[in-house]
Write a protein that holds these residues in place. Structure first.
Motif, PDB file in Angstrom:
ATOM      1  N   GLU A 124       0.857  -1.191   0.000  1.00  0.00           N
ATOM      2  CA  GLU A 124       0.000   0.000   0.000  1.00  0.00           C
ATOM      3  C   GLU A 124       0.890   1.236   0.000  1.00  0.00           C
ATOM      4  OE1 GLU A 124      -1.290   2.089   3.181  1.00  0.00           O
ATOM      5  OE2 GLU A 124       0.851   1.936   3.555  1.00  0.00           O
ATOM      6  N   THR A 151       0.293   4.474   1.770  1.00  0.00           N
ATOM      7  CA  THR A 151       0.224   5.519   2.798  1.00  0.00           C
ATOM      8  C   THR A 151       1.481   5.563   3.665  1.00  0.00           C
ATOM      9  OG1 THR A 151      -2.151   5.180   2.791  1.00  0.00           O
ATOM     10  CG2 THR A 151      -1.253   6.477   4.611  1.00  0.00           C
ATOM     11  N   ARG A 167       0.204  -7.664  -3.170  1.00  0.00           N
ATOM     12  CA  ARG A 167      -0.277  -8.403  -1.998  1.00  0.00           C
ATOM     13  C   ARG A 167      -0.398  -9.870  -2.371  1.00  0.00           C
ATOM     14  NH1 ARG A 167      -4.977  -4.310   0.493  1.00  0.00           N
ATOM     15  NH2 ARG A 167      -3.665  -2.448   0.343  1.00  0.00           N
ATOM     16  N   GLU A 196      -2.314 -12.335  -2.013  1.00  0.00           N
ATOM     17  CA  GLU A 196      -3.656 -12.787  -1.668  1.00  0.00           C
ATOM     18  C   GLU A 196      -4.042 -13.910  -2.616  1.00  0.00           C
ATOM     19  OE1 GLU A 196      -6.528  -9.701  -0.249  1.00  0.00           O
ATOM     20  OE2 GLU A 196      -5.397  -8.459  -1.631  1.00  0.00           O
ATOM     21  N   TYR A 222      -5.947  -9.281  -7.294  1.00  0.00           N
ATOM     22  CA  TYR A 222      -4.700  -9.634  -7.960  1.00  0.00           C
ATOM     23  C   TYR A 222      -3.542  -9.568  -6.975  1.00  0.00           C
ATOM     24  CZ  TYR A 222      -7.855  -8.116 -11.617  1.00  0.00           C
ATOM     25  OH  TYR A 222      -8.958  -7.957 -12.416  1.00  0.00           O
ATOM     26  N   GLN A 237      -2.989   1.197  -7.788  1.00  0.00           N
ATOM     27  CA  GLN A 237      -3.800   2.086  -6.958  1.00  0.00           C
ATOM     28  C   GLN A 237      -3.541   3.522  -7.381  1.00  0.00           C
ATOM     29  OE1 GLN A 237      -2.863   1.750  -2.778  1.00  0.00           O
ATOM     30  NE2 GLN A 237      -4.349   0.128  -2.441  1.00  0.00           N
ATOM     31  N   GLU A 295      -3.051  11.770  -0.321  1.00  0.00           N
ATOM     32  CA  GLU A 295      -2.837  11.937   1.120  1.00  0.00           C
ATOM     33  C   GLU A 295      -2.722  13.433   1.401  1.00  0.00           C
ATOM     34  OE1 GLU A 295      -2.933   9.049   2.679  1.00  0.00           O
ATOM     35  OE2 GLU A 295      -2.289   7.644   1.116  1.00  0.00           O
ATOM     36  N   ARG A 334     -11.462  -1.808   8.405  1.00  0.00           N
ATOM     37  CA  ARG A 334     -10.420  -1.616   7.395  1.00  0.00           C
ATOM     38  C   ARG A 334      -9.289  -2.588   7.720  1.00  0.00           C
ATOM     39  NH1 ARG A 334     -10.474   0.391   3.169  1.00  0.00           N
ATOM     40  NH2 ARG A 334      -8.604   1.657   3.307  1.00  0.00           N
ATOM     41  N   TYR A 365      -3.529   1.689  10.980  1.00  0.00           N
ATOM     42  CA  TYR A 365      -3.117   3.058  11.313  1.00  0.00           C
ATOM     43  C   TYR A 365      -4.265   4.042  11.483  1.00  0.00           C
ATOM     44  CZ  TYR A 365      -2.783   3.107   6.088  1.00  0.00           C
ATOM     45  OH  TYR A 365      -2.983   2.958   4.747  1.00  0.00           O
ATOM     46  N   TYR A 366      -5.500   3.597  11.301  1.00  0.00           N
ATOM     47  CA  TYR A 366      -6.590   4.574  11.271  1.00  0.00           C
ATOM     48  C   TYR A 366      -6.987   5.099  12.640  1.00  0.00           C
ATOM     49  CZ  TYR A 366      -7.092   3.413   6.371  1.00  0.00           C
ATOM     50  OH  TYR A 366      -6.854   3.236   5.048  1.00  0.00           O
ATOM     51  N   GLY A 420     -14.952  -3.752  -3.009  1.00  0.00           N
ATOM     52  CA  GLY A 420     -14.308  -2.516  -2.543  1.00  0.00           C
ATOM     53  C   GLY A 420     -13.620  -1.799  -3.697  1.00  0.00           C
ATOM     54  N   VAL A 421     -14.074  -0.605  -4.001  1.00  0.00           N
ATOM     55  CA  VAL A 421     -13.488   0.155  -5.104  1.00  0.00           C
ATOM     56  C   VAL A 421     -12.389   1.068  -4.581  1.00  0.00           C
ATOM     57  CG1 VAL A 421     -13.985   1.753  -6.983  1.00  0.00           C
ATOM     58  CG2 VAL A 421     -15.708   0.113  -6.270  1.00  0.00           C
ATOM     59  N   GLY A 436      -8.504   1.153  -6.238  1.00  0.00           N
ATOM     60  CA  GLY A 436      -7.907   0.181  -7.143  1.00  0.00           C
ATOM     61  C   GLY A 436      -8.251   0.536  -8.588  1.00  0.00           C
TER      62      GLY A 436
HETATM   63  P1  HAM Z   1      -7.060  -0.610   0.906  1.00  0.00           P
HETATM   64  O1  HAM Z   1      -8.530  -0.589   1.228  1.00  0.00           O
HETATM   65  O2  HAM Z   1      -6.271  -1.723   1.467  1.00  0.00           O
HETATM   66  O3  HAM Z   1      -6.488   0.787   1.405  1.00  0.00           O
HETATM   67  O4  HAM Z   1      -6.873  -0.601  -0.660  1.00  0.00           O
HETATM   68  C1  HAM Z   1      -7.486   0.405  -1.459  1.00  0.00           C
HETATM   69  C2  HAM Z   1      -8.083  -0.201  -2.713  1.00  0.00           C
HETATM   70  O5  HAM Z   1      -7.103  -0.927  -3.431  1.00  0.00           O
HETATM   71  C3  HAM Z   1      -9.188  -1.209  -2.480  1.00  0.00           C
HETATM   72  O6  HAM Z   1     -10.425  -0.553  -2.252  1.00  0.00           O
HETATM   73  C4  HAM Z   1      -9.188  -1.978  -3.793  1.00  0.00           C
HETATM   74  O7  HAM Z   1      -9.915  -1.244  -4.777  1.00  0.00           O
HETATM   75  C5  HAM Z   1      -7.731  -1.971  -4.173  1.00  0.00           C
HETATM   76  N1  HAM Z   1      -7.115  -3.272  -3.843  1.00  0.00           N
HETATM   77  C6  HAM Z   1      -6.625  -3.680  -2.649  1.00  0.00           C
HETATM   78  N2  HAM Z   1      -6.138  -4.944  -2.738  1.00  0.00           N
HETATM   79  C7  HAM Z   1      -6.320  -5.343  -4.009  1.00  0.00           C
HETATM   80  C8  HAM Z   1      -6.037  -6.547  -4.754  1.00  0.00           C
HETATM   81  N3  HAM Z   1      -5.422  -7.595  -4.186  1.00  0.00           N
HETATM   82  N4  HAM Z   1      -6.375  -6.597  -6.062  1.00  0.00           N
HETATM   83  C9  HAM Z   1      -6.982  -5.529  -6.669  1.00  0.00           C
HETATM   84  N5  HAM Z   1      -7.267  -4.375  -6.035  1.00  0.00           N
HETATM   85  C10 HAM Z   1      -6.949  -4.280  -4.721  1.00  0.00           C
HETATM   86  C11 HAM Z   1      -5.180   1.167   1.297  1.00  0.00           C
HETATM   87  O8  HAM Z   1      -4.354   0.598   0.638  1.00  0.00           O
HETATM   88  C12 HAM Z   1      -4.862   2.451   2.061  1.00  0.00           C
HETATM   89  N6  HAM Z   1      -3.469   2.798   1.804  1.00  0.00           N
HETATM   90  C13 HAM Z   1      -5.800   3.562   1.658  1.00  0.00           C
HETATM   91  C14 HAM Z   1      -5.505   4.861   2.360  1.00  0.00           C
HETATM   92  C15 HAM Z   1      -4.842   5.930   1.837  1.00  0.00           C
HETATM   93  N7  HAM Z   1      -5.804   5.145   3.609  1.00  0.00           N
HETATM   94  C16 HAM Z   1      -5.340   6.365   3.892  1.00  0.00           C
HETATM   95  N8  HAM Z   1      -4.774   6.829   2.834  1.00  0.00           N
END
Ligand code: HAM
Length: 410
Positions: A78, A80, A109, A111, A118, A123, A127, A254, A258-259, A276-277, A303
């Motif tokens: 990620e 942040t 990731r 996953e 994926y 992304q 911030e 979430r 860190y939130y 989750g978009v 994403g």
């Molecule tokens: P997150 O909810 O873990 O937040 O990821 C944000 C978006 O990334 C998800 O809503 C999804 O659309 C996309 N995403 C996450 N994992 C995958 C995956 N394996 N495959 C496809 N798309 C994915 C964050 O990452 C935080 N850094 C958001 C944030 C910014 N919070 C504060 N500032």
């Protein structure tokens, strides 16, 4: 013959046909975020593993199971924590606050791959670091909504909640842990194991027994202190003023630790299980976790693939070609020189690169959608207007000027 190699599971190639839609996401992100004063930042694709252990949290699935790690480094799961690290590294506290940054790039990731999920995905994120004002939270949400609207994302829902400050959450955590222990027999083994480390995750459990227990569990919303409640009320008031529709969901969980205070998530009912978009929230304690001074912050990430899946496919305009150079074999060097001259003059120019017959080259010119074709014969040059079908004999040095003139006349 050796066996054919394939891309790793959970990854994908971005083929030329996919590129225009992705470019739309980049263009819209840049336009919307930069108009609001966010400036682009890019951090490395890998960082020290400790950054994520401290930033995202030891107890999260991301850090425990989903990082690709090697020699003390990890591919970033990620953006942040890396952006906050860069803020500290570059002394951005000296700039006017909040510092507003946006980014777009690949994240990783480990996953289980499935539709919309994926192991390498993209992304776009933003911030705003250095202010705890509720207007920052509201702005971040409004900007993500604007981006999703611009891309035509369908059947969106925005859920938001407040996690409070670490102090009010700590009190609530104990109340929740006591409740979970009381009902330990009805919980899934996984939830039971998490009671000490991460009790809030119980709200996210898929197991029906756990879900029944969680229906009556104490709610964080009832344990927020007055400042947290006031902060949340101001965020939601500002959203209402901006005409953004939201649902309060105090079961929202979430996957990152860190939130503090505001958290939110946009989902699309047009997607399957991975709905989750985009999401995000406030992280007022993160900078201190990373060894910096107390500095509030708030952001989102969305994403790219999920946004495109949630959006109506729009026809993409074909790339244009102003001039196609066709040539008989003795004229190749002249054709090459003319193509270069045309490109320097700002025209989109292509020439045959496969030694086709003139007939084959005209077909190729048609496929590229060329507006003009210059055909170079040993004894002269013909310029063909592909729209009208008209041909005229021209001097070679006049070809580029002729096409430029024709283009201006349009
Ligand atoms: P997150 O909810 O873990 O937040 O990821 C944000 C978006 O990334 C998800 O809503 C999804 O659309 C996309 N995403 C996450 N994992 C995958 C995956 N394996 N495959 C496809 N798309 C994915 C964050 O990452 C935080 N850094 C958001 C944030 C910014 N919070 C504060 N500032």
């Amino acid at each position: 013959m050796s066996s054919k190699l394939q891309a790793p599971r959970g990854t994908f190639d971005v083929l030329p046909a996919d590129a225009p839609a992705r470019q739309t996401v980049e263009d819209a992100s840049k336009r919307i975020l930069e108009a609001a004063g966010y400036r682009r930042i890019e951090t490395p694709a890998f960082e020290s593993t400790e950054l994520f252990a401290r930033g995202v949290g030891e107890a999260t699935d991301i850090v425990q199971k989903e990082m690709f790690s090697f020699e003390g480094f990890s591919l970033r799961p990620e953006g942040t924590a890396p952006v906050c690290r860069a803020y500290l590294d570059h002394g951005m506290h000296k700039l006017p606050q909040p510092v507003k940054l946006w980014y777009l790039g690949p994240y990783f990731r480990h996953e289980r791959p499935q539709a919309g999920r994926y192991r390498q995905f993209w992304q776009v994120g933003a911030e705003a670091i250095g202010s705890d004002d509720p207007s920052v939270d509201a702005e971040i949400i409004v900007l993500l909504q604007a981006l999703l609207d611009e891309l035509g994302a369908r059947e969106l829902r925005l859920r938001i909640a407040s996690l409070g400050t670490p102090a009010s959450r700590a009190g609530y955590r104990e109340v929740l842990q006591a409740y979970l222990r009381e009902h330990a027999g009805e919980l899934s083994a996984e939830t039971r194991e998490r009671i000490d480390l991460n009790p809030l995750r119980a709200f996210d459990a898929k197991d029906p027994g756990t879900q029944r227990v969680m229906d009556d569990a104490p709610r964080l919303a009832d344990h927020l202190d007055d400042d947290d409640r006031e902060h949340f009320a101001q965020v939601t008031d500002l959203l209402a003023r901006a005409g953004v529709e939201w649902e309060h969901d105090d079961r929202l969980v979430r996957g990152l630790d860190y939130y503090t205070r505001t958290i939110f998530e946009f989902t699309s009912d047009a997607l399957g299980a991975q709905s989750g978009v985009g999401g995000g929230g406030r992280y007022d304690g993160l900078m201190e976790q990373l060894g910096g001074p107390a500095t509030p912050g708030c952001g989102f990430a969305a994403g790219v693939e999920r946004m495109l899946l949630a959006s109506e496919a729009r026809p993409q305009p074909a790339a244009s070609c102003d001039l196609f150079l066709a040539w008989e074999s003795s004229e190749r060097a002249d054709a090459f020189a003319l193509a270069t001259e045309a490109r320097r003059a700002g025209l989109a120019a292509q020439l045959d690169l496969a030694g086709r017959s003139i007939k084959g080259q005209m077909k190729q010119a048609d496929r590229t959608g060329a507006r003009y074709v210059a055909i170079l014969y040993p004894d002269g040059t013909v310029l063909r207007d592909m729209d009208s079908g008209q041909e005229e004999k021209v001097e070679r040095p006049g070809v580029v000027a002729g096409v430029l003139k024709g283009r201006h006349a349009l």
